[in-house]
Design a protein around this motif. Structure first.
Motif, mmCIF file in Angstrom:
data_model
loop_
_atom_site.group_PDB
_atom_site.id
_atom_site.type_symbol
_atom_site.label_atom_id
_atom_site.label_comp_id
_atom_site.label_asym_id
_atom_site.label_seq_id
_atom_site.Cartn_x
_atom_site.Cartn_y
_atom_site.Cartn_z
ATOM 1 N N UNK A 13 0.821 -1.207 0.000
ATOM 2 C CA UNK A 13 0.000 0.000 0.000
ATOM 3 C C UNK A 13 0.855 1.257 0.000
ATOM 4 N N UNK A 14 1.965 1.247 0.765
ATOM 5 C CA UNK A 14 2.822 2.435 0.834
ATOM 6 C C UNK A 14 3.411 2.777 -0.527
ATOM 7 N N UNK A 15 3.907 1.776 -1.231
ATOM 8 C CA UNK A 15 4.506 2.016 -2.548
ATOM 9 C C UNK A 15 3.455 2.490 -3.549
ATOM 10 N N UNK A 16 2.288 1.852 -3.557
ATOM 11 C CA UNK A 16 1.244 2.239 -4.496
ATOM 12 C C UNK A 16 0.669 3.607 -4.163
ATOM 13 N N UNK A 17 0.591 3.942 -2.871
ATOM 14 C CA UNK A 17 0.073 5.260 -2.482
ATOM 15 C C UNK A 17 1.001 6.366 -2.964
ATOM 16 N N UNK A 18 2.290 6.107 -2.954
ATOM 17 C CA UNK A 18 3.236 7.112 -3.441
ATOM 18 C C UNK A 18 3.100 7.304 -4.956
ATOM 19 N N UNK A 19 2.832 6.224 -5.661
ATOM 20 C CA UNK A 19 2.750 6.306 -7.122
ATOM 21 C C UNK A 19 1.374 6.758 -7.596
ATOM 22 N N UNK A 20 0.315 6.367 -6.886
ATOM 23 C CA UNK A 20 -1.030 6.640 -7.363
ATOM 24 C C UNK A 20 -1.838 7.516 -6.411
ATOM 25 N N UNK A 21 -1.185 8.143 -5.438
ATOM 26 C CA UNK A 21 -1.901 9.047 -4.537
ATOM 27 C C UNK A 21 -2.477 10.235 -5.292
#
Length: 574
Positions: free
Chosen positions: A188-196
Motif C-alpha cells: 500500500x505504501x509504494x502504491x500510495x506514493x505512485x497513485x496518490x
C-alpha cells in the motif's frame, strides 16, 4: 422514499397577489406555469419511485425546477437558491412566500432516478404532445436536423495517462470497498506514493525513455491487480466492482502480454502493428465509460458525445423574413419547435441517427413530409425506407465514386442502360452484358453485372470504359428500387432548385447556437450516456419553453447583428 401523485400544487393566494403586483409584466417562469402547468405531472415518474417509505418531493415540481434551471443555465446550487429567493419561481412552483426550498442535492438524486429508469424524455415528450394538441406542431410539414459535438465532463487523457489513471481509479474503489483485501494484496505504501495524486501528463517525465518505463510500470501494476482480483480464492464481488472491470478492459486495449525466449510472460505497450480496438469500443476514461474519441474534418477532435436536434421549419429563409415583416414582430407566425433530441456516443455517424429520429417523430404523430438533414450521405436503403414512410429526405447523397466518375472521363454507371425485366445491361457501344450475379456485399443485397471478355476485347471504347487486367467491364448495382431512388437523388442534387431548397436546412444552425448559449448543450454536465441524454432532453425542453414564451408575448426573433462597417460595405457594393 415513496411518491404520492399530486402534480403541481395550487398557487398560494398571497404568492399570486404579490407576484402579480411586483411583476406586472410577468416573466418566463410565471407564463410557463400559466400556460403549461398540465405538462408537469407525477404519474409518468411512478416507476422511478417506491410506494412505501417516507413521502419524497414531487417529481412534477422537480422536473419543473430542472426545466427552469436549464432555461437559465444554472447549477444545482443556483437553482436551489432560486427556489428560495425568486418570487417568479415560487409562483411557478406553487410555493408559499416563506418557503425555504430544499437542499440542492435533491436535484442530483432526482436525475439519477430518472436516468436509471429511462424516463429522461418524459417532460420533453409531454410538452411535444401539448404543442401538437394546441396546433403548434403538425405532421406533414418540414423539419430539419443537425448534429453537434458534445465534450465529456471528464478530462482528456492520452494513452499513458489512461493506463495510470485506470489503475488509480481501481485502487480508490478497492480502498473503499475492500480495504483489508487490498492491504493483503499490494504494498500500500509504494502504491500510495505512485497513485496518490492523479496521473497527470504535466508531472510525468519529459524523457521518452522514462515515459516508456513508466508505461511499463503502469502495465505491470494493472496486470498484478487483475490477476489478484481473478485469482481462485478471491471473492467474486471484488471483480464485479466497476472500476476493476474497467481496469481489465484498459489493460487489454493498451498492452500486449507475450512470452519471451525463456518462457517468461512480458508485458509491453501496444504499438501500431499490434492494433487497437475500434473507436466505438475503446475506453477513453475510467470515469465515463460511454465517452469516446471522435474526429470531424481535419480540425475538430473531441472526446464525448454527439447530439442531434430536429425542429420544425416553415419556408425558405427569405420567405420567412418577408412573412415576418408583413405580420409585424412575428405576430401570427408559429414558432419553430424542437421535435426530437437524439444523443449518441461521439463515434456514431450522423447518417446512423436518421432512422431512429424519423421513427420517434412518427411515434409522436409529427412525421414530416420533408426532412432536411446535414450532409450524412444516406444509403439507398435509408432513402427508400424514408420514402415508404412518406418522408422525402432532402440531404446530399454520396456521389458515384468509381474511377471513371472521379476522373470525369470515360463511362460511369449513368452511361449504361439497364433493362431490369430482361436482366441485362447495355453499354454505350450498344453491347449487352453476359452475366448477372446476385451477391451480398457488406450485409446488403447487390447485383454484379459482367460483360464478356470477347465483347469488350474489340470495343473501340475499351480504354475509356475499363482498366481491369481482364479487359472487361463489371458493374455493381443495387436492387432496382434502391438503384433508381439513389440515381434520382444524385441527379436532383446537382440542380439549382435543389440547392436553393436545401438552404432551408441552414436555419437549424441557429437552434444549435441558441442551445449552446442558453443551456451550454455542447459541454456535458454529467458522466455517462443516460445522464447526458437527460441533460439534452431537458435542454431541448428549455429551448422550446423559451421559444413558446417569445410566441406568447409576440416577441420578434432575434436577428444577427450587423456592424456599421458591414452595412457600409453592403451599400457601396450594392
Amino acid at each position: 422514499m415513496s411518491m404520492q401523485p399530486k402534480g403541481l400544487p395550487e398557487i398560494p393566494e398571497q404568492t399570486a397577489v404579490v407576484a402579480r403586483a411586483a411583476l406586472p409584466g410577468g416573466g418566463l417562469p410565471i407564463r410557463l406555469r400559466d400556460h403549461l402547468a398540465g405538462v408537469f405531472a407525477d404519474e409518468p415518474f411512478f416507476d422511478a419511485f417506491g410506494v412505501r417509505g417516507a413521502p419524497g418531493m414531487s417529481p412534477a415540481v422537480l422536473s419543473l425546477v430542472t426545466v427552469l434551471q436549464f432555461a437559465e443555465n444554472l447549477t444545482d446550487r443556483q437553482a436551489a437558491e432560486a427556489v428560495r429567493d425568486r418570487l417568479s419561481w415560487k409562483y411557478a412552483l406553487g410555493r408559499e412566500l416563506t418557503d425555504a426550498g430544499f437542499d440542492f442535492s435533491v436535484l442530483s438524486r432526482f436525475r439519477a432516478r430518472v436516468a436509471e429508469h429511462g424516463l429522461e424524455r418524459v417532460v420533453f415528450d409531454r410538452l411535444l404532445e401539448h404543442c401538437k394538441d394546441a396546433g403548434l406542431v403538425a405532421a406533414g410539414g418540414r423539419q430539419r436536423t443537425d448534429s453537434t459535438h458534445v465534450i465529456s465532463a471528464v478530462r482528456d487523457l492520452n494513452r499513458l495517462e489512461l493506463a495510470g489513471e485506470s489503475v488509480r481509479a481501481a485502487l480508490e474503489a478497492l480502498a473503499t470497498a475492500a480495504p483489508s483485501w487490498l492491504a493483503g494484496t499490494i504494498d500500500v505504501t509504494e502504491f500510495a506514493e505512485r497513485y496518490g495524486p492523479r496521473v497527470d501528463g504535466w508531472r510525468m517525465p519529459s524523457s521518452q525513455t522514462e515515459r516508456d518505463r513508466l508505461a511499463q510500470v503502469f502495465g505491470q501494476d494493472a496486470l498484478a491487480l487483475c490477476r489478484a482480483a481473478w485469482a481462485a480464492g478471491t471473492p467474486v464481488w471484488i471483480r464485479e466492482i466497476e472500476a476493476v472491470g474497467l481496469l481489465r478492459q484498459v489493460l487489454v486495449q493498451t498492452y500486449m502480454i507475450r512470452s519471451d525466449a525463456r518462457g517468461r510472460q512480458v508485458i509491453r505497450k501496444r504499438d501500431a502493428e499490434d492494433g487497437v480496438p475500434p473507436g466505438q469500443l475503446r475506453l477513453a476514461s475510467p470515469y465515463d465509460t460511454d465517452a469516446r474519441w471522435a474526429a470531424k474534418g481535419e480540425h475538430l477532435f473531441w472526446m464525448g458525445y454527439k447530439v442531434h436536434l430536429t425542429e420544425t421549419c416553415g419556408t425558405l429563409p427569405e420567405a420567412e423574413a418577408e412573412a415576418e415583416a408583413e405580420a409585424g414582430a412575428g405576430a401570427g407566425m408559429l414558432p419553430n419547435l424542437i421535435t426530437d433530441v437524439h444523443t449518441t456516443d461521439a463515434t456514431v455517424p450522423d447518417v446512423k441517427a436518421t432512422a431512429p429520429i424519423q421513427r420517434k417523430l412518427a411515434e409522436h404523430g409529427v412525421k414530416p413530409a420533408e426532412h432536411y438533414l446535414d450532409s450524412g450521405y444516406p444509403s439507398a436503403d435509408l432513402i427508400t425506407d424514408a420514402l415508404k414512410q412518406g418522408i422525402r429526405m432532402v440531404t446530399p447523397v454520396l456521389l458515384n465514386h468509381s474511377a471513371q466518375a472521379r476522373a470525369a472521363e470515360g463511362f460511369d454507371k449513368n452511361a449504361f442502360t439497364i433493362d431490369w425485366k430482361a436482366r441485362q445491361v447495355r453499354c454505350p457501344a450498344d453491347r449487352t452484358s453476359s452475366h448477372r450475379n446476385p451477391v451480398e456485399q457488406h450485409g446488403k443485397d447487390a447485383i454484379v453485372i459482367t460483360f464478356s471478355v470477347l465483347t469488350c476485347r474489340d470495343c473501340p471504347f475499351q480504354k475509356q470504359c475499363t482498366t481491369s487486367g481482364a479487359g472487361r467491364r463489371m458493374l455493381t448495382l443495387r436492387p432496382q428500387e434502391l438503384h433508381e431512388n439513389l440515381a434520382r437523388a444524385r441527379a436532383e442534387q446537382k440542380t439549382a432548385t435543389w440547392k436553393n431548397k436545401y438552404a432551408l436546412r441552414a436555419g437549424v444552425e441557429g437552434t444549435v447556437n441558441q442551445a449552446l448559449d442558453i443551456t451550454g448543450i455542447r459541454r456535458a454536465r454529467y458522466r455517462g450516456l443516460p445522464k447526458v441524454r437527460l441533460q439534452h432532453a431537458f435542454s431541448a425542453t428549455a429551448i422550446n419553453v423559451v421559444r413558446l414564451d417569445a410566441y406568447w408575448t409576440d416577441s420578434p426573433l432575434r436577428r444577427t447583428r450587423t456592424s456599421r462597417l458591414q452595412r457600409l460595405a453592403y451599400h457601396l457594393t450594392a
